[in-house]
Enzyme design. Structure first.
Site, PDB file in Angstrom:
ATOM      1  N   HIS A 108       0.836  -1.193   0.000  1.00  4.64           N
ATOM      2  CA  HIS A 108       0.000   0.000   0.000  1.00  4.64           C
ATOM      3  C   HIS A 108       0.873   1.246   0.000  1.00  4.64           C
ATOM      4  CE1 HIS A 108      -3.279  -2.701   0.802  1.00  4.64           C
ATOM      5  NE2 HIS A 108      -2.560  -3.226   1.779  1.00  4.64           N
ATOM      6  N   GLY A 134       4.642 -22.879  10.267  1.00  2.47           N
ATOM      7  CA  GLY A 134       3.348 -22.284  10.570  1.00  2.47           C
ATOM      8  C   GLY A 134       3.430 -20.837  11.015  1.00  2.47           C
ATOM      9  N   THR A 157      11.269 -10.519   5.327  1.00  5.37           N
ATOM     10  CA  THR A 157      11.246  -9.225   4.647  1.00  5.37           C
ATOM     11  C   THR A 157      12.409  -9.056   3.681  1.00  5.37           C
ATOM     12  OG1 THR A 157      12.498  -8.174   6.427  1.00  5.37           O
ATOM     13  CG2 THR A 157      10.077  -8.118   6.596  1.00  5.37           C
ATOM     14  N   LYS A 158      13.375  -9.992   3.714  1.00  3.91           N
ATOM     15  CA  LYS A 158      14.569  -9.929   2.850  1.00  3.91           C
ATOM     16  C   LYS A 158      14.826 -11.291   2.245  1.00  3.91           C
ATOM     17  CE  LYS A 158      16.679  -6.229   5.456  1.00  3.91           C
ATOM     18  NZ  LYS A 158      17.720  -5.805   6.360  1.00  3.91           N
TER      19      LYS A 158
END
Length: 181
Positions: A108, A134, A157-158
């Site tokens: 976003h 999980g 995130t990387k």
């Protein structure tokens, strides 16, 4: 990658049509009898952009469009898997995804003025023989290398190099995997 190609407008009529298509297929899939494996595979083959042999996805599966998802052979996704495929998601052969995993290509705007109108997507690539534990979340733009393991509860995130175990929030390298026997 072209920035404009990765942008989308919420409520766009063409996109809305694609959401409805995917939603109808997902409804059939998630309401299918538990043991209706062939029927469920047929739906996934229609929903996904491409799928290898021997794929299995448990109930309560969700995605945006479906056609941006490409999975290899022997792919398995546990209960409550969500793949937001506004961008392309490529998953290799022999991958295992535990329950409650989210794979999110969609993002976003930072500026709040247009945040509700537009979004962007970054592709995700997951190599062969990857195991995702999980309650993990994989964020757009990430590549996970072959043979890697994402520990339960991780936020990726990387990029994750091949033959690596990562874990945590954000996920960090825990150790290498020795692939020699």
């Amino acid at each position: 990658m072209n920035e404009d190609k990765n942008k989308y407008i919420r409520g766009d009529n063409s996109l809305k049509k694609d959401f409805v298509r995917a939603g109808n297929l997902l409804q059939k899939f998630n309401q299918a009898d538990y043991e209706a494996n062939e029927f469920k595979r047929e739906i996934l083959n229609e929903l996904f952009g491409s799928a290898g042999e021997g794929i299995s996805v448990e109930h309560n599966f969700h995605c945006d469009l479906g056609y941006n998802i490409h999975v290899g052979k022997n792919f398995y996704a546990g209960f409550n898997c969500t793949i937001l495929d506004m961008g392309e998601v490529k998953i290799g052969d022999n991958c295992l995804i535990a329950p409650n995993v989210g794979i999110y290509t969609a993002g976003h705007n930072i500026n709040p003025i247009n945040r509700h109108k537009t979004g962007f997507a970054k592709p995700i690539t997951i190599g062969n023989n990857v195991w995702i534990g999980g309650h993990c979340a994989i964020i757009g733009g990430v590549t996970i290398g072959d043979n890697s393991i994402i520990a339960a509860g991780s936020l990726v995130t990387k990029d994750v190099p091949a033959n690596t175990i990562v874990g945590g929030n954000p996920a960090k390298k825990l150790r290498n995997i020795n692939t020699e026997q």
